[in-house]
Structures are given as structure tokens and as C-alpha cells.
Design a protein around this motif. Structure first.
Motif, mmCIF file in Angstrom:
data_model
loop_
_atom_site.group_PDB
_atom_site.id
_atom_site.type_symbol
_atom_site.label_atom_id
_atom_site.label_comp_id
_atom_site.label_asym_id
_atom_site.label_seq_id
_atom_site.Cartn_x
_atom_site.Cartn_y
_atom_site.Cartn_z
ATOM 1 N N VAL A 75 0.753 -1.231 -0.126
ATOM 2 C CA VAL A 75 0.018 -0.086 0.097
ATOM 3 C C VAL A 75 0.973 1.239 0.087
ATOM 4 C CG1 VAL A 75 -1.535 1.091 1.180
ATOM 5 C CG2 VAL A 75 -1.944 -0.985 1.076
ATOM 6 N N LYS A 76 1.879 1.143 0.854
ATOM 7 C CA LYS A 76 2.941 2.286 0.670
ATOM 8 C C LYS A 76 3.268 2.470 -0.541
ATOM 9 C CE LYS A 76 3.604 2.667 5.827
ATOM 10 N NZ LYS A 76 4.607 2.754 7.019
ATOM 11 N N ASP A 77 4.013 1.434 -1.182
ATOM 12 C CA ASP A 77 4.480 1.514 -2.526
ATOM 13 C C ASP A 77 3.520 2.246 -3.478
ATOM 14 O OD1 ASP A 77 6.329 1.468 -4.330
ATOM 15 O OD2 ASP A 77 6.143 -0.884 -4.444
ATOM 16 N N ALA A 78 2.295 1.871 -3.342
ATOM 17 C CA ALA A 78 1.282 2.157 -4.244
ATOM 18 C C ALA A 78 1.140 3.785 -3.830
ATOM 19 C CB ALA A 78 -0.109 1.463 -4.024
ATOM 20 N N ILE A 79 1.383 4.437 -2.458
ATOM 21 C CA ILE A 79 0.762 5.648 -2.245
ATOM 22 C C ILE A 79 2.217 6.455 -3.019
ATOM 23 C CG2 ILE A 79 0.945 7.253 -0.405
ATOM 24 C CD1 ILE A 79 -0.579 5.058 1.312
ATOM 25 N N ILE A 80 3.286 6.026 -2.606
ATOM 26 C CA ILE A 80 4.467 6.676 -3.200
ATOM 27 C C ILE A 80 4.136 6.875 -4.792
ATOM 28 C CG2 ILE A 80 6.826 6.395 -3.709
ATOM 29 C CD1 ILE A 80 6.895 5.135 -0.685
ATOM 30 N N ASN A 81 3.506 6.007 -5.301
ATOM 31 C CA ASN A 81 3.555 6.229 -6.806
ATOM 32 C C ASN A 81 2.200 6.349 -7.256
ATOM 33 O OD1 ASN A 81 5.991 4.843 -8.078
ATOM 34 N ND2 ASN A 81 5.651 3.541 -6.458
ATOM 35 N N GLY A 82 1.496 7.167 -6.488
ATOM 36 C CA GLY A 82 0.290 8.313 -7.021
ATOM 37 C C GLY A 82 -0.989 7.816 -6.284
ATOM 38 N N ILE A 83 -1.208 6.842 -5.404
ATOM 39 C CA ILE A 83 -2.668 6.686 -4.811
ATOM 40 C C ILE A 83 -2.590 7.561 -3.708
ATOM 41 C CG2 ILE A 83 -3.883 5.165 -3.155
ATOM 42 C CD1 ILE A 83 -3.912 4.203 -6.032
ATOM 43 N N THR A 84 -3.725 8.346 -3.735
ATOM 44 C CA THR A 84 -4.118 9.434 -2.724
ATOM 45 C C THR A 84 -5.465 9.233 -1.872
ATOM 46 O OG1 THR A 84 -5.510 10.789 -4.339
ATOM 47 C CG2 THR A 84 -3.304 11.098 -4.204
ATOM 48 N N LYS A 85 -5.994 7.901 -2.018
ATOM 49 C CA LYS A 85 -7.253 7.627 -1.219
ATOM 50 C C LYS A 85 -7.185 6.047 -1.173
ATOM 51 C CE LYS A 85 -12.404 7.875 -1.427
ATOM 52 N NZ LYS A 85 -12.953 6.740 -1.983
ATOM 53 N N VAL A 86 -7.411 5.655 0.038
ATOM 54 C CA VAL A 86 -7.392 4.216 0.124
ATOM 55 C C VAL A 86 -8.635 3.869 1.059
ATOM 56 C CG1 VAL A 86 -6.136 2.179 1.424
ATOM 57 C CG2 VAL A 86 -4.800 3.994 0.369
ATOM 58 N N ASN A 87 -9.487 2.931 0.442
ATOM 59 C CA ASN A 87 -10.933 2.674 0.864
ATOM 60 C C ASN A 87 -10.600 1.260 1.707
ATOM 61 O OD1 ASN A 87 -11.923 4.590 -0.965
ATOM 62 N ND2 ASN A 87 -13.554 3.214 -1.675
ATOM 63 N N ILE A 88 -11.287 1.303 2.867
ATOM 64 C CA ILE A 88 -11.088 0.404 4.073
ATOM 65 C C ILE A 88 -12.624 0.078 4.668
ATOM 66 C CG2 ILE A 88 -10.080 0.109 6.149
ATOM 67 C CD1 ILE A 88 -8.311 2.254 5.332
ATOM 68 N N TYR A 89 -12.720 -1.079 4.715
ATOM 69 C CA TYR A 89 -14.137 -1.409 5.349
ATOM 70 C C TYR A 89 -13.839 -2.930 6.083
ATOM 71 C CZ TYR A 89 -19.158 -1.681 5.956
ATOM 72 O OH TYR A 89 -20.548 -1.857 6.587
ATOM 73 N N ALA A 90 -13.542 -3.946 5.371
ATOM 74 C CA ALA A 90 -13.488 -5.308 5.897
ATOM 75 C C ALA A 90 -12.477 -5.213 7.210
ATOM 76 C CB ALA A 90 -12.923 -6.280 5.005
ATOM 77 N N ASP A 91 -11.287 -4.545 7.435
ATOM 78 C CA ASP A 91 -10.685 -4.646 8.525
ATOM 79 C C ASP A 91 -11.621 -3.974 9.729
ATOM 80 O OD1 ASP A 91 -8.595 -5.923 7.393
ATOM 81 O OD2 ASP A 91 -7.503 -4.183 6.881
ATOM 82 N N LEU A 92 -12.273 -2.784 9.401
ATOM 83 C CA LEU A 92 -13.005 -2.408 10.281
ATOM 84 C C LEU A 92 -14.052 -3.287 10.797
ATOM 85 C CD1 LEU A 92 -14.053 1.313 9.698
ATOM 86 C CD2 LEU A 92 -12.048 0.596 11.021
ATOM 87 N N ARG A 93 -14.717 -4.403 10.182
ATOM 88 C CA ARG A 93 -15.749 -4.990 10.353
ATOM 89 C C ARG A 93 -14.961 -6.299 11.041
ATOM 90 N NH1 ARG A 93 -16.561 -5.042 4.967
ATOM 91 N NH2 ARG A 93 -16.836 -7.154 4.706
#
Length: 284
Positions: free
Chosen positions: A217-235
Motif C-alpha cells: 500500500v505504501k509503495d502504491a501511495i508513493i506512486n500516486g494513490i491518494t485515497k485508500v478505501n477500507i471496510y473489511a478491516d473495520l468489520r
């Protein structure tokens, strides 16, 4: 303070971090998310799915979020997640959602463009931002069926054309994640993401952030991702909290704060981990 994803994600893109976006329902989820983000000085996006908006869900969720945002000193967006129908998007706008996601990812390119453009025209006329999806992220958050449906990686050659024709504000891309709980470790296609990021004039979104290894995920952020969707881990965290709450009760009539505290504590821990993963702490 309530704002749109435009302001939040543009700053994230410039600062090379991502904003955690949590699907949530009820005060028992919303309060620990916002309190933790306030504590860690992280912007946040609160999202709702159609499943949770049925009945009076729109009224409850929008009333809670819009009623408390002025009491927080962090940017907060209220976002409709994975909408398939135009009427649902219109209802979200009427209830004060500050951004919406139209998901035409399973449609042919031209139809996805046409439908997204229609959504953008309506939303922008009300000051509401729009996220769309190009490529398709497999799985289903509601039934846990990771891999249900066919995954289609985003074609970088379609990105510029799609963004220009739709005037969309953010673009969800498919690079190897899935919705729900993974049965095997995903392997994100970072070279594909790099190619997409070079061509996209708008912030990029990663769906299926739950269970994806933090380093990826951090690699993806460094390369352009600016929003990360999260739901299952909260459940997953909520279930652990519920089990702890039941095991720890010594009375048949526990006070609500005693009963729900282990759940909120578990959510708080999960949110802290996701903020660290997104590198969004102290970005307010």
C-alpha cells in the motif's frame, strides 16, 4: 470541518500521502473514526454504501456526520461509495454528501464515459465532487466473496481519454486489489500504477485496502494513490470488540458505554494502523 475530496486529495497528491476512507454506519463507528483522526491530525473520508442507506439510512448517516463535523478541526468528506444508479446519487446530493462515486466499471468504455459524464454534470452543479472507476476491482464487501466477478486491470491507455471526456475529480484504478477478506496475498501491479499516474491529471484511488500488505500500500501511495478505501478491516475489528465486550460483562444490564467501549477501542486501533499505513498523520 466538512469539505470535499477535491481539497483533501489534491493536498495528498502534492504531499505524497493518502487519505484513509472508511465505510461506516452508526455512531459506534463514526465517533471512534473521527476522534482518532482528530487525535492523529489526519484528514478522513467517511463513506456509505447503498446497503446501509436503505430505509432511513440517508437521514441517519448524513445527520450524524453533518451534525458533528464542525466540532472537529480536521478535513472530513462525506462520500457515497460504489453507486450504480443515478437516482441514488441524486439522493446523496440532496442529503448533503460532499462527494459521490459512480461505478460504471463493468460497462463498456463508452457507456462508462457517458454515464460518468452525466453524474459529473449533476454533481458539479451542486458543488459535489465525483469519483469514478476505470478497470474493475473484484470481490464484494457485503458477502465477503473475494474474487467474485472478473478483475480487469485499468488500461493506462484509456486514462487520459476517460478523465478528459468525463471531467471526473478522482479515479479509482484496478491494480491487483480486491474487496472483502483476502484468501491469498495480493500482488499489486506497481508498474501499471506508475504508468497510470503519469497520464492522470486527477488523484488516484485504491479500493480493497483492507488486508493488502502495508508495504505494498505504501509503495502504491508513493506512486500516486491518494485515497485508500477500507471496510473489511473495520468489520473484523468490530467483531473482535463485540466478543471482548460479551466476555467482559459481569451484569445483565450493562450501561451502553460499557458495552460499546471494547468495540470502539478495537475500531480506534484499526484506524490508527490505517492512518500510519496511509502516512496521513500530522497532515492537517
Amino acid at each position: 470541518m466538512l469539505t470535499t475530496i477535491n481539497e483533501i486529495l489534491r493536498k495528498a497528491r502534492a504531499g505524497h500521502y493518502a487519505v484513509p476512507a472508511f465505510d461506516c454506519t452508526e455512531d459506534v463507528m463514526i465517533r471512534p473514526i473521527l476522534d482518532t483522526c482528530q487525535e492523529m491530525k489526519s484528514p478522513v473520508i467517511l463513506m456509505a454504501l447503498e446497503h446501509d442507506l436503505k430505509g432511513k439510512g440517508f437521514a441517519y448517516i448524513s445527520s450524524i456526520v453533518r451534525g458533528v463535523t464542525d466540532h472537529y478541526d480536521i478535513p472530513i468528506a462525506l462520500h457515497l461509495d460504489h453507486a450504480l444508479e443515478f437516482d441514488l446519487i441524486k439522493e446523496a446530493i440532496d442529503y448533503g454528501f460532499t462527494s459521490v462515486m459512480y461505478d460504471g466499471s463493468m460497462l463498456p468504455f463508452a457507456e462508462n464515459v457517458a454515464n460518468t459524464k452525466r453524474v459529473v454534470e449533476l454533481a458539479h452543479s451542486h458543488g459535489v465532487a465525483v469519483e469514478a472507476e476505470l478497470g474493475h476491482v473484484a470481490g464484494n464487501e457485503l458477502d465477503g466473496s473475494v474474487g467474485a466477478g472478473k478483475e480487469m486491470l485499468t488500461d493506462e491507455n484509456e486514462v487520459q481519454d476517460f478523465v478528459q471526456k468525463t471531467n471526473v475529480d478522482a479515479l479509482a484504478v484496478s491494480i491487483g486489489t480486491a474487496h472483502g477478506v483476502y484468501v491469498s496475498t495480493p500482488n499489486l501491479n506497481i508498474p501499471r500504477l506508475k504508468a497510470i499516474n503519469k497520464l492522470s491529471t486527477v488523484p488516484l484511488v485504491l479500493h480493497g485496502g483492507s488486508g493488502t500488505p502495508e508495504d505494498q500500500v505504501k509503495d502504491a501511495i508513493i506512486n500516486g494513490i491518494t485515497k485508500v478505501n477500507i471496510y473489511a478491516d473495520l468489520r473484523i475489528a468490530m467483531l473482535a470488540g463485540v466478543k471482548k465486550a460479551i466476555e467482559s460483562q459481569k451484569r445483565v444490564d450493562p450501561l451502553p458505554n460499557e458495552l460499546f467501549q471494547p468495540v470502539k477501542d478495537a475500531i480506534r486501533k484499526a484506524v490508527m494502523e490505517k492512518i500510519d499505513m496511509c502516512m496521513s498523520n500530522n497532515k492537517v
